[in-house]
Design a protein around this motif. Structure first.
Motif, short mmCIF file in Angstrom:
data_model
loop_
_atom_site.label_atom_id
_atom_site.label_comp_id
_atom_site.label_asym_id
_atom_site.label_seq_id
_atom_site.Cartn_x
_atom_site.Cartn_y
_atom_site.Cartn_z
N LEU A 198 -0.89 -2.17 8.54
CA LEU A 198 0.31 -1.70 9.32
C LEU A 198 1.55 -2.14 8.24
CD1 LEU A 198 1.50 -0.71 12.00
CD2 LEU A 198 1.45 -2.91 12.70
N SER A 199 1.64 -3.40 7.76
CA SER A 199 2.66 -3.95 7.16
C SER A 199 2.80 -3.02 5.84
CB SER A 199 2.09 -5.36 6.68
OG SER A 199 3.60 -5.76 5.64
N LYS A 200 1.71 -2.57 5.23
CA LYS A 200 1.76 -1.76 4.11
C LYS A 200 2.20 -0.30 4.40
CE LYS A 200 -1.79 -4.01 1.33
NZ LYS A 200 -3.11 -4.07 0.75
N LEU A 201 1.75 0.08 5.50
CA LEU A 201 2.18 1.59 5.91
C LEU A 201 3.64 1.51 6.18
CD1 LEU A 201 -0.94 2.28 8.14
CD2 LEU A 201 0.05 3.64 6.40
N GLU A 202 4.03 0.27 6.95
CA GLU A 202 5.50 0.72 7.39
C GLU A 202 6.44 0.19 6.03
OE1 GLU A 202 5.81 -2.13 10.84
OE2 GLU A 202 5.68 -0.35 12.17
N SER A 203 5.95 -0.43 5.32
CA SER A 203 6.68 -0.80 3.89
C SER A 203 6.68 0.52 2.65
CB SER A 203 6.38 -1.98 3.28
OG SER A 203 5.17 -2.13 2.85
N GLY A 204 5.76 1.45 3.03
CA GLY A 204 5.41 2.48 2.05
C GLY A 204 4.73 2.06 1.06
N THR A 205 3.87 0.90 1.05
CA THR A 205 3.28 0.29 -0.16
C THR A 205 1.72 0.45 -0.10
OG1 THR A 205 3.08 -1.90 0.70
CG2 THR A 205 5.06 -1.42 -0.68
N LEU A 206 1.10 1.22 0.96
CA LEU A 206 -0.10 1.58 0.89
C LEU A 206 -0.48 2.81 0.23
CD1 LEU A 206 -2.85 0.82 2.35
CD2 LEU A 206 -2.31 2.56 4.17
N HIS A 207 -1.28 2.51 -0.78
CA HIS A 207 -1.35 3.67 -1.86
C HIS A 207 -2.51 4.76 -1.31
CE1 HIS A 207 1.01 1.80 -4.63
NE2 HIS A 207 0.59 0.94 -4.74
N MET A 208 -2.42 5.84 -1.16
CA MET A 208 -3.29 6.96 -0.81
C MET A 208 -3.86 7.64 -2.25
SD MET A 208 -3.31 7.25 2.46
CE MET A 208 -2.26 6.48 3.59
N HIS A 209 -5.01 8.07 -2.05
CA HIS A 209 -5.83 8.77 -3.26
C HIS A 209 -6.27 10.05 -2.84
CE1 HIS A 209 -5.52 4.60 -5.36
NE2 HIS A 209 -5.96 4.14 -4.49
N PRO A 210 -5.63 10.98 -2.81
CA PRO A 210 -5.69 12.22 -2.27
C PRO A 210 -6.78 13.02 -3.15
CG PRO A 210 -3.47 12.19 -3.03
CD PRO A 210 -4.24 10.99 -3.09
#
Length: 209
Positions: free
Chosen positions: A19-31
């Motif tokens: 949740l913290s990473k998602l809200e800060s925009g730091t959770l990396h996605m690998h599409p």
């Protein structure tokens, strides 16, 4: 008991980190190009043992070919495992949880002349259960962090109220939307809409034993 409580604490810590990473925009996605069928089958298979033990039927309904998505498969799996697990949690013995997917194409917004509006192509996934249902005022809050529906089943099953908050943020990170349909007096219908790339795949029936 110690192992069980330790696992619960680990899940809580990982949820807080997500949740913290998602809200800060730091959770990396690998599409990558992802067949949504495989993701939904995986969610059904993962929750099947829990559903069977509780006496709840879980099934993926058959339908026409569905386009691939450009998405992170691990995060999409997290979305639908959470949604199916949540549906089973609040569905009584003898009930059912049904998943379905279909392709949609509609104007990207409601403004202006429809013929001139850009078209948004989406895969719509529905997770429908025959459980307790969600009241209108709760539908506006269930995606808030730490919010829990005030039902005895919530207290009995536990949880910190982070699952749906994380689901919403992962869906939005994929430029998608999630909502809950009006379904009074019982049952819940979660609808996830995600943009697609245009490649098709087939779908077969999968359900819990």
């Amino acid at each position: 008991t110690i192992r069980q409580k330790g696992d619960q604490l680990l899940r809580l810590i990982l949820s807080l980190l997500d949740l913290s990473k998602l809200e800060s925009g730091t959770l990396h996605m690998h599409p990558i190009a992802v067949p949504i069928e495989a993701i939904l089958q995986d969610a059904v298979s993962t929750i099947s043992p829990i559903a069977a033990k509780k006496g709840v039927r879980v099934a993926l309904e058959p339908g026409p070919p569905v386009p691939y998505l450009r998405a992170d498969p691990d995060r999409l799996r997290q979305v639908f495992v959470n949604l199916v697990d949540n549906a089973v949690k609040f569905t009584p013995r003898g009930g059912e949880v049904l998943l379905s997917a279909r392709a949609e194409a509609a104007p990207s917004d409601g403004a202006g002349v429809v013929l001139l509006a850009p078209v948004r192509r989406e895969v719509e996934v529905r997770v429908k259960d025959t459980g307790l249902g969600i009241t209108a005022h709760e539908r506006n809050r269930i995606f808030d962090p730490f919010y829990q529906v005030d039902q005895s089943s919530t207290r009995e099953q536990g949880g910190a109220g982070l699952g749906l908050a994380i689901v919403k943020r992962i869906v939005e990170a994929h430029h998608g939307r999630i909502g809950v349909e009006e379904n009074s007096p019982r049952g819940s219908v979660f609808v996830v809409s995600l943009p697609y790339t245009g490649t098709s795949t087939t779908r077969t029936r999968v359900e819990a034993p």
